[in-house]
Design a protein around this motif. Structure first.
Motif, PDB file in Angstrom:
ATOM      1  N   ASN A  36      41.049  39.380  33.457  1.00 11.10           N
ATOM      2  CA  ASN A  36      40.742  38.395  34.731  1.00 11.10           C
ATOM      3  C   ASN A  36      41.800  37.116  34.523  1.00 11.10           C
ATOM      4  OD1 ASN A  36      39.173  36.827  32.712  1.00 11.10           O
ATOM      5  ND2 ASN A  36      37.897  38.377  33.057  1.00 11.10           N
ATOM      6  N   ASN A  88      42.149  44.545  36.778  1.00  4.92           N
ATOM      7  CA  ASN A  88      40.945  44.482  37.405  1.00  4.92           C
ATOM      8  C   ASN A  88      41.089  44.354  38.848  1.00  4.92           C
ATOM      9  OD1 ASN A  88      38.575  43.150  38.412  1.00  4.92           O
ATOM     10  ND2 ASN A  88      38.189  41.774  36.741  1.00  4.92           N
ATOM     11  N   ASP A 107      40.382  41.243  40.662  1.00  2.00           N
ATOM     12  CA  ASP A 107      41.281  39.899  40.456  1.00  2.00           C
ATOM     13  C   ASP A 107      42.646  40.306  40.674  1.00  2.00           C
ATOM     14  OD1 ASP A 107      42.640  37.935  39.116  1.00  2.00           O
ATOM     15  OD2 ASP A 107      41.077  37.599  37.869  1.00  2.00           O
TER      16      ASP A 107
END
Length: 516
Positions: A215, A248, A251
């Motif tokens: 992230n 991710n 993200d």
């Protein structure tokens, strides 16, 4: 400089000729000592420079044949200038603006971090087939340590000799030199280490088997100078990846990093999030955690790894923890760790101390230590898991603006208890963005017993069913030795004042008057 560069280009093996190479090492903590010790073993000529030093490390330097200069580094010491190093290796605490880092770059001297040195000498101990250990790299604003521990545990359960190292505590150079040898080094990397890695000039750059950035959110801006520089450092984790770039899906920044990365041909992009996965993803379907990336029939089927119900029984079902499990599973699956080994590893795994750790449940009130939430992104995950908590917040903000956290998650808190030296910024954020949240401040007195005051305040605010959450969204060094020290002092104050309840042998009443 041409001759020096040529010599450094040839130093890509433990078995190369490092003898007499003049190396200045910046810093004398655990990383700096591991660098100095490695270079001494290689026969290099080493000078260590540090503002201060752990006495144990300082005493050991002469024993291993290394010189040192301990004192002010506001300007390059004469010992450094006279030494005329061929390469400088800096500990990750030395920022790009540090006078010695600037001097090194302006002088045209090669500047490495410990990760580059470790990669160059990674063949000290090899596997039976003659190849050094594979590396998998893990970074992100939050969740690095949990994911690193999870991935290593999964790999060991799958029969691999794996070790967590790097920023997680064991220096990577100690892992590289371990005579027992490993199949995989599971390397946690800070943004500081990755900034140094961006400078690497080796003809054989770091090339991991797999890599993940979990992230991205504001953090360490005072070190990097800007969010853009911080982001660019984190993105370095994917460069030259050979097999799997794991990102991710929730993200966007991590996906963009993968798209921009200079990878080895054939490397795959593998996504993860808490939603239904597509082919080449890991995710969750009807409460089942599945892999749709590392199987031949990924367009039509998936492999079950565990279930959310099982994770809940293990205390691992918080959304951000599930995300870390998915990322770690992707790393493990990239190395052919079977699903049953992943499930077995999860049954054995425990979160690190000070990460969503319940320290007591007394009279229906739960006290949670998430001292490791040292930035707003981490604290947001904690507050999402415990909406309506009495929130203990504050410390050193590291140049990060806390207002978004307060306006989104903080406004749902039952009350806020503000600690730390930078309370003004926290107070202002609440006054502007969450004015209805009752605000209380703790000012350290001469005893420094901050947490005793915090717990006494919290006792007067809670009722049965409430949660008291230590998720400071800030570093700890203004009032504590570390985030661990902060968490330990919180837990000690809780246990002293309210007992252990369901997590121990007493069940004190947290609403009892002080002194009861």
């Amino acid at each position: 400089m041409t001759g020096e560069s040529s010599r450094l280009d040839g130093l890509t093996s433990w078995h190369a000729d490092w003898r007499g190479l003049r190396v200045a090492v910046l810093g004398l903590s655990v990383t700096g000592f591991s660098v100095a010790d490695t270079l001494a073993e290689l026969g290099a000529d080493v000078l260590v420079l540090a503002e201060s030093a752990d006495p144990a490390y300082e005493r050991l330097l002469p024993v291993i044949g290394v010189r040192s200069s301990i004192g002010s580094l506001s300007i390059p010491p004469v010992e450094l200038v006279d030494f005329a190093p061929e390469v400088v290796i800096a500990s990750p605490g030395f920022s790009p603006t540090h006078p010695l880092v600037r001097w090194t770059l302006e002088s045209g001297i090669a500047l490495w971090g410990d990760i580059e040195l470790a990669w160059r000498v990674r063949d000290k101990v090899v596997r039976p087939g003659g190849a050094p250990a594979d590396w998998v790299l893990i970074t992100g604003t939050n969740g690095k340590t949990t994911t690193t521990g999870l991935a290593a545990t999964m790999m060991v359960a799958g029969g691999l000799r794996a070790v967590p190292c790097g920023n997680i505590g064991t220096p990577i150079l100690d892992a590289v030199r371990d005579p027992s040898g490993f199949d995989v080094l599971v390397v946690e990397l800070s943004s500081h280490q990755l900034w140094y890695l961006s400078l690497q000039s080796s003809p054989e750059p770091v090339s991991p088997h797999a890599a993940v950035c979990l992230n991205l959110a504001d953090d360490h801006l005072e070190w990097h100078g800007s969010f853009e520089a911080y982001r660019d450092a984190k993105a370095q984790v994917y460069d030259h990846t050979r097999v799997a770039c794991i990102y991710n899906k929730a993200d966007l920044a991590t996906r963009e990093m993968v798209e921009e990365a200079d990878v080895i041909e054939g490397a795959r992009a593998i996504g993860f999030d808490l939603g239904v996965p597509g082919p080449s993803d890991l995710g969750v379907v009807d409460g089942i955690v599945v892999d749709r990336a590392f199987l031949a029939e990924r367009h039509t089927s998936a492999l079950e790894l565990t279930t959310i119900d099982e994770l809940r029984e293990l205390g691992l079902a918080a959304p951000h923890v599930v995300a870390n499990i998915l990322a770690a599973s992707a790393l493990a699956r990239s190395l052919d760790v079977p699903p049953e080994a992943i499930a077995r590893a999860l049954r054995e795994f425990r979160l690190d101390p000070h990460r969503m750790e319940i320290v007591a449940t007394a009279a229906g009130v739960t006290w949670v230590d998430d001292s490791k939430a040292t930035n707003p992104h981490a604290a947001a995950s904690s507050l999402a898991a415990y909406p309506g908590a009495v929130w203990i917040v504050g410390g050193l903000l590291k140049g990060v603006d806390i207002t978004t956290l307060v306006s989104t998650r903080g406004r749902l808190a039952k009350a806020a208890i503000v600690i730390g030296d930078q309370r003004d910024a926290v107070r202002a954020a609440f006054e502007r963005h969450a004015p209805d949240v009752p605000l209380h401040e703790v000012i350290a007195d001469e005893t420094g017993d901050v947490m005793a005051q915090v717990v006494d305040l919290a006792i007067g605010l809670v009722a049965e069913g409430d949660v008291v959450l230590l998720a400071p969204a800030a570093a700890s060094f203004d009032q504590f030795a570390s985030y661990a020290d902060r968490g330990e002092k919180f837990a000690a104050a809780v246990r002293h004042r309210v007992g252990r309840g369901e997590h121990g042998d007493t069940d004190a009443d947290p609403s009892a008057p002080a002194g009861a």
